[in-house]
Each structure stands twice: as C-alpha cells, then as structure tokens.
Design a protein around this motif. Structure first.
Motif, short mmCIF file in Angstrom:
data_model
loop_
_atom_site.label_atom_id
_atom_site.label_comp_id
_atom_site.label_asym_id
_atom_site.label_seq_id
_atom_site.Cartn_x
_atom_site.Cartn_y
_atom_site.Cartn_z
N GLY A 137 -1.42 -0.17 6.09
CA GLY A 137 -2.64 0.53 5.70
C GLY A 137 -3.84 -0.07 6.43
O GLY A 137 -3.77 -1.20 6.93
N ASP A 138 -4.94 0.68 6.45
CA ASP A 138 -6.13 0.17 7.14
C ASP A 138 -6.65 -1.10 6.47
O ASP A 138 -7.08 -2.05 7.14
CB ASP A 138 -7.23 1.25 7.23
N GLY A 139 -6.56 -1.16 5.14
CA GLY A 139 -7.04 -2.34 4.41
C GLY A 139 -6.21 -3.57 4.74
O GLY A 139 -6.76 -4.64 5.07
N ALA A 140 -4.92 -3.44 4.68
CA ALA A 140 -4.04 -4.57 4.96
C ALA A 140 -4.18 -4.99 6.43
O ALA A 140 -4.19 -6.17 6.76
CB ALA A 140 -2.59 -4.20 4.66
N ASN B 236 -6.47 5.75 5.94
CA ASN B 236 -6.92 6.66 4.87
C ASN B 236 -8.28 6.22 4.32
O ASN B 236 -8.65 6.55 3.21
CB ASN B 236 -5.86 6.81 3.77
N THR C 249 4.00 -8.51 -2.96
CA THR C 249 3.02 -7.49 -2.50
C THR C 249 1.66 -8.07 -2.08
O THR C 249 0.62 -7.66 -2.59
CB THR C 249 2.80 -6.38 -3.56
N SER C 250 1.72 -9.01 -1.16
CA SER C 250 0.46 -9.52 -0.62
C SER C 250 0.11 -8.73 0.64
O SER C 250 0.89 -8.69 1.60
CB SER C 250 0.62 -11.01 -0.29
N MET C 251 -1.05 -8.12 0.63
CA MET C 251 -1.49 -7.35 1.80
C MET C 251 -1.61 -8.27 3.01
O MET C 251 -2.00 -9.43 2.88
CB MET C 251 -2.86 -6.73 1.55
N GLY D 16 0.87 -1.17 0.00
CA GLY D 16 0.00 0.00 0.00
C GLY D 16 0.90 1.22 0.00
O GLY D 16 2.12 1.11 -0.17
N ASP D 17 0.33 2.37 0.24
CA ASP D 17 1.14 3.58 0.14
C ASP D 17 2.20 3.65 1.23
O ASP D 17 3.21 4.33 1.07
CB ASP D 17 0.23 4.82 0.17
N MET E 267 -6.87 -7.39 7.27
CA MET E 267 -6.71 -8.78 6.80
C MET E 267 -6.10 -9.71 7.85
O MET E 267 -6.48 -10.87 7.94
CB MET E 267 -5.85 -8.80 5.54
N GLY F 12 -9.73 3.32 3.37
CA GLY F 12 -9.92 2.46 2.19
C GLY F 12 -8.64 2.15 1.45
O GLY F 12 -7.55 2.37 1.95
N TYR F 13 -8.83 1.65 0.23
CA TYR F 13 -7.71 1.18 -0.59
C TYR F 13 -7.18 2.33 -1.45
O TYR F 13 -7.44 2.41 -2.65
CB TYR F 13 -8.17 0.04 -1.49
N THR F 14 -6.41 3.22 -0.82
CA THR F 14 -5.96 4.42 -1.54
C THR F 14 -5.12 4.07 -2.77
O THR F 14 -5.28 4.70 -3.82
CB THR F 14 -5.20 5.34 -0.56
N THR F 15 -4.22 3.11 -2.64
CA THR F 15 -3.37 2.77 -3.80
C THR F 15 -4.24 2.37 -4.99
O THR F 15 -3.92 2.67 -6.13
CB THR F 15 -2.42 1.61 -3.44
N GLU F 16 -5.33 1.71 -4.70
CA GLU F 16 -6.21 1.28 -5.78
C GLU F 16 -7.08 2.43 -6.29
O GLU F 16 -7.35 2.53 -7.47
CB GLU F 16 -7.10 0.14 -5.31
C1 LIG Z 1 -3.90 -10.03 -0.50
C2 LIG Z 1 -4.07 -8.89 -1.45
N1 LIG Z 1 -5.30 -8.59 -1.93
C3 LIG Z 1 -5.45 -7.55 -2.78
C4 LIG Z 1 -4.37 -6.80 -3.19
C5 LIG Z 1 -4.58 -5.63 -4.17
N2 LIG Z 1 -4.27 -4.36 -3.50
C6 LIG Z 1 -3.08 -3.74 -3.65
S1 LIG Z 1 -2.94 -2.35 -2.76
C7 LIG Z 1 -4.52 -2.52 -2.17
C8 LIG Z 1 -5.08 -1.52 -1.21
C9 LIG Z 1 -4.31 -1.43 0.05
O1 LIG Z 1 -5.08 -0.75 0.99
P1 LIG Z 1 -4.47 -0.28 2.36
O2 LIG Z 1 -3.81 -1.40 3.06
O3 LIG Z 1 -5.51 0.46 3.11
O4 LIG Z 1 -3.30 0.71 1.90
P2 LIG Z 1 -3.46 2.09 1.08
O5 LIG Z 1 -3.41 1.75 -0.37
O6 LIG Z 1 -4.77 2.68 1.48
O7 LIG Z 1 -2.28 2.90 1.47
C10 LIG Z 1 -5.13 -3.66 -2.67
C11 LIG Z 1 -6.51 -4.09 -2.37
C12 LIG Z 1 -3.13 -7.18 -2.68
N3 LIG Z 1 -2.00 -6.55 -3.04
N4 LIG Z 1 -2.99 -8.20 -1.80
#
Ligand SMILES: Cc1ncc(C[n+]2csc(CCOP(=O)(O)OP(=O)(O)O)c2C)c(N)n1
Ligand SMILES: [Mg+2]
Length: 567
Positions: A455-458, A483, A429-431, A405-406, A461, A485-489
């Motif tokens: 990141g909040d998304g990672a 942030n 790059t597995s979250m 993520g970012d 998990m 949600g998934y800002t990088t996306e």
């Molecule tokens: C296991 C997994 N699922 C989906 C993705 C695709 N993906 C890459 S970055 C991202 C968003 C990450 O969100 P967050 O952790 O909140 O970090 P941010 O981008 O907001 O900084 C996703 C869904 C991934 N890399 N790994």
C-alpha cells in the motif's frame, strides 16, 4: 554483489554436524560465532556497522559470509526475516542500542511469526565499562538492550565471559533452529578477539517426543478421522517452518482429504494441487469455502496459529470438539491434551497411518476461476482487476511478498504455484515489511523474482530500502496500491488521520539513480507496465497504481458485510 546462495532451502536444517573444534590457541569468540553460523548454513548477513561492532564487521568481511548493508536497522531486520523464511535461517548484525533498539519491531515480528533470525549486536568493551562511564549510545545501564531483547527472542546472551561464551553461542543458535524464533547475541567489542580458554567442542542435545503420548495421540487421531464423514485439513505456517509441507500434501493425497491453508501459511501447500480448496479465513473467505470448512466433522489443523487475521477477525466458527489441533506448542484432539509431542513426529505419524477415510466431494471452484483475463485497455484500473491481472502473471519463478493493508487481503485470492512462494506479515501485521523483506528474498533466492504488493502508506515507511536493490542490481517488481491513504483504517474509522501525501512513487528511480518507474491509471497502462517490468530484469521496477480510496478487496467487502450482520 552477493554471492549466489543456495535457493529452495525451505526449512532450517537440523543442527549441522559441527565442523568446529576449538582449542585455546586457535579460535576467538568472534571467529567461533562466524564458524557456527556457517555450520548452520548461513551464507549472508544484513545490517549496518557502528564503532561497537566494527571489529566483528572486519571479521565478517574476512570470512566467506556475505555482508549486505541496508539503509536502516529495522529494514535490515525485515531483510533477514525474508531471507530466513526462504533459506531456513537468517542473521542481522548491528551496533549497540542505536542500531539494536531500532531493530526491535522487525525482530518482534519474526518472533511472533516464527522466523529464526540471529541478532548480533556489538556493545561497549568490558574494560571500558569499569567506572560506569556515560559512553555514547548508552540508554540506562549496559544491560538495557539485552534486557529488551530478552522479551522478543527465544534465547539471548551477552558474550562477556570467555569461559561461557562458546557454550552460549551453541545454546542460542540451537534454540533458534529448534524453536524457529529469533535469538540475540551481544559481543562486547573487546571480546571479539578473545581466545577460547579451553578446548571447546559444540554439543547438541537431541529432543524427542514422548513415545507413549505420541502413540496415543496418533491412535486417537486415527479413530476420529475414520469415524468422520467430512474431514478437512487446515495447514498453517509451521508446516513450512518445520519443513513438513510435503508430508501434509502426502497425508492429504494418500487419504483424499481436501486441504486449505491459513493466510499466514498461504502457499505452504501448492495451490495447484487438486485437493486444495483455498485460504480459510472465516468471513473473509468466499461463502462456499467457509461453509465447507465449518461444516466439517473433523478439522485437522496442522501448524496453524489461529490468529484473529487467520480467523477473519474472529468471525470463524471452528468447533474445538471436532478438531485435531497440532502445533509446535500443543497437541489437542477434541478436548484431550497431549504433552511433549514434536510436531514433525505427529505429522509424519499421520502420513503413515492406515486410514479409511470417507471421500468427501470437492468444493466447486469459484465462478470465473479459470476464465482468461480479457484486457479492457481504456477502463480505469480497479483493485479487483489489478489482482485478476497479477494472478495471470504469476509463475514458478516468482515469490510474492505482500505488505499489510488491503493488498494482503486481496493477495489471499492469488494462486501460488509452488510452496513457500508467498510471504507476508499476516499475524504481526507491521506495515513496511514487504520492500525490505524482498531484499532478503532476492539474496536467498537470486534466481527467483520478488513481486512486492504494498500500500502507499506502508511503502512510505520503508521504501528507501530500494536503494539496496539498486546497489546490488536486485530486481523486485514493486506494485504500489496508491489508494491515497490508509484505506484499511478508513474502513474501520475514517478521519483526516488516514490521509497521506500523494507521492510520485513512479519517480523513485530518478532519486535512486536506477530502476524503472511506471504510472498506471488504466488497464492498458497496467498491462504495458507489467510487461515492461517483467522484461527489465536488470533492476527493480515500480508501478504507481492509482486506485480510488474506497475501492477495497472482495475479502474486506465480505468481512464488512459479515460484521454488519453481527452488529
Ligand atoms: C507499523 C504499523 N503502523 C500502523 C499500523 C496500523 N495500520 C494498519 S493498516 C494501516 C493502513 C495501511 O495503509 P496502506 O499501506 O496505504 O494500505 P491500505 O490500507 O491503504 O490498503 C495502518 C496505519 C500497522 N499495522 N503497522
Ligand atoms: Mg493506502
């Protein structure tokens, strides 16, 4: 509590001198495996038990190997991977299919990024398979799980036959250490206590470079470097995995060649060395560094896998004709390919060469690099200011673990003092890597403090692995970049699919019954939270840092600008 493991063991030792000699009467398949793991210096193992692996768990319990139970098998895999990156080798032990198959993603990451994790899985006994029964956890046939792992490990085996089991254990462990990649060892539950049918002595086959190829490659490297005016070293992650980081620094400093690292290899060389330039990552690094590297007439790339992330989503412009490129798999100088050269021989050979290198002026440090962080307590916290503050916090007692993520892109600009102090899944790059990997890091290096950037998304998990931190009194400082949600996306393609629920991350300690939580909106709150987290050494700390969804790192901004120019 886990015992204190020897920290600072950077690379896996070469196959340790075997202490094990088995004879028919004394050793079983299970106990031989444990002894061989110990021969390789393994002191801790991660996992979750199940009925197909209980006998082996009992044996582990009776051994001096320390078992760390995790909340999920994929997390146990990340913990073993984090441990291996610090300790040199790691291991995870799980039950058949429900455990093993859940481990696949973390082991795939360890394979991709060259981290030697030994996967041990229980399996149904050979006797109970006789009339092909539908035993619980079975997927297709009894080989399904092993066949899946064949694809994501460098060697795999099922210890079904006592005649070959002992040699198979040696083969797999040797492969993990030689290739720095995961291996898979399956033990049917009725084979754990099966004795060795013959006296077995482990054998290791030393591998050597082709001396003629090595000599020619080094001679050509010498000519090319001597003829160049602007040489630059790019050090990659293999320098860490093969224990060559000191050799690279020696080579650079003896010849005054400036050096940078890749993102996956970040911290292979101490970032405080005078010749260190920064992380090269195509358009994602600052312009001056990018130009300095891409202008070079002799790029010396050592142990770097040139992934799309390391190359700034392929915005890099590195000319193969002007490159010396050496990895564990290839040695290439310009367009000449050399075979059968071991990377340690090539790098150590380079360090011994007598070179006459043209001294290239160093790149000026980025503006404000040495300026002190001046707190603006009432200002809302931003991504840039968060990382500026973290940079001031880092010292030699810490190990930074960045998730995907970012936070990973922002972390590229952090200054890491020693080698191997930065861990990230920057290629696969597995979250969800960072929180569980910090458990492995804590076990491997109990005297260091993990700083987890996630990141909040990672975080959502794999955050439950903080439960293991509470159980064992581990003390990572977890900084959640919230942030929303998934800002990088969002940056690639926005839509409601990038929204996630906004949790009260700082209240995880209420749920887990341990740890310290902080909610951060302003710079003042960040400062107080970090100071408290550093002082609270007894448990984990978590900071819920509120950021705007569109507040992205300078690296991501640079990438966006560069890509928009190309489109
Ligand atoms: C296991 C997994 N699922 C989906 C993705 C695709 N993906 C890459 S970055 C991202 C968003 C990450 O969100 P967050 O952790 O909140 O970090 P941010 O981008 O907001 O900084 C996703 C869904 C991934 N890399 N790994
Ligand atoms: Mg996010």
């Amino acid at each position: 509590m886990p015992r204190k493991a020897a920290s600072g063991k950077i690379a896996a030792k070469p196959a340790a001198k075997p202490t094990t000699k088995s004879s028919k009467s004394e050793i079983t398949i299970g106990s031989y495996l444990i002894q061989r793991l110990q021969d390789y210096g393994l002191t801790d193992i991660f996992g979750i038990p199940g009925d197909f692996v209980l006998q082996f768990y009992g044996m582990l319990e009776d051994s001096s190997i320390n078992v760390i139970g995790c909340t999920r098998e994929d997390c146990a895999g990340y913990a073993a991977d984090g441990y291996a990156r610090i300790h040199g080798i790691g291991a995870v032990c799980v039950t058949y299919c429900v455990g093993g198959l859940s481990l696949c993603n973390s082991i795939a990451g360890a394979f991709a990024e060259k981290s030697p994790v030994i996967v041990i899985s229980g399996a149904p006994g050979m006797d109970e398979r006789r009339s092909n029964p539908l035993l619980h956890h079975r997927v297709r046939d009894f080989n399904t799980q092993r066949e899946v792992f064949e694809k994501i490990t460098v060697a795999s085996t099922a210890l079904e036959d006592p005649l070959t089991a002992f040699r198979e254990i040696d083969r797999c462990l040797e492969a993990a250490v030689r290739y720095k990649r995961p291996v898979y060892i399956e033990i049917p539950r009725d084979r754990v206590n099966t004795r060795c049918p013959y006296p077995h002595v482990p054998k290791t086959e030393p591998v050597t470079s082709d001396q003629y190829a090595l000599k020619e490659a080094l001679a050509e490297a010498q000519r090319v470097i001597n003829a160049s005016k602007k040489p630059v070293i790019i050090a990659g992650v293999e320098m860490h995995r093969f224990g060559l980081a000191d050799q690279v620094v020696k080579f650079a400093e003896k010849n005054s060649i400036p050096m940078c690292a890749t993102l996956l290899g970040k911290s292979v060389v101490s970032e405080k060395r005078p010749l260190y330039l920064g992380i090269y990552e195509g358009a994602m690094c600052r312009d001056a560094l990018r130009t300095y590297v891409e202008d070079s007439d002799c790029l010396i790339m050592l142990g770097a896998f040139l992934t799309d992330i390391d190359l700034g989503i392929f915005t890099a412009n590195l000319d193969p004709q002007k490159s010396i490129y050496a990895t564990a798999d290839h040695t290439r100088i310009s367009h000449h390919h050399f075979h059968d050269i071991l990377i340690p021989d090539f790098v150590m050979g380079l360090a011994k060469l007598d070179l006459k290198v043209t001294k290239r002026p160093m790149l000026a440090k980025p503006k404000g690099a040495d300026s002190r962080f001046v707190l603006q307590p009432d200002n809302k916290i931003t991504n840039a200011r968060l990382f500026a503050r973290i940079n001031g916090l880092l010292d030699e007692s810490m190990i930074v673990i960045a998730d995907v993520g970012d936070c990973l892109f922002s972390a590229a600009d952090l200054t890491i003092y020693k080698k191997t102090e930065f861990i990230s899944p920057a290629y696969y790059t597995s979250m969800g890597f960072a929180v569980p990997a910090s458990i492995g890091v804590n076990v491997a290096a109990p005297d260091r403090r993990p700083i987890v950037l996630v990141g909040d998304g990672a975080f959502q998990m794999t955050c439950m692995e903080l439960s293991t931190a509470v159980r064992h009194g581990f003390n990572p400082i977890v900084i959640v970049l919230n942030n929303k949600g998934y800002t990088t996306e969002r940056f690639l393609q926005d839509g409601p699919f990038n929204d996630i629920l906004n949790w009260n991350y700082h209240r995880m300690p209420d749920l887990l019954g341990g740890g310290w939580g902080f909610e951060v909106h302003t710079e003042g709150e960040l400062d107080q939270a970090l100071n408290a987290a550093i002082a609270n050494k007894d448990a984990f700390s978590i900071l819920n840092v509120h950021l705007e969804p569109d507040d992205i790192s300078p690296a991501l901004t640079r990438l966006a600008e560069s890509l928009s120019k190309r489109l």
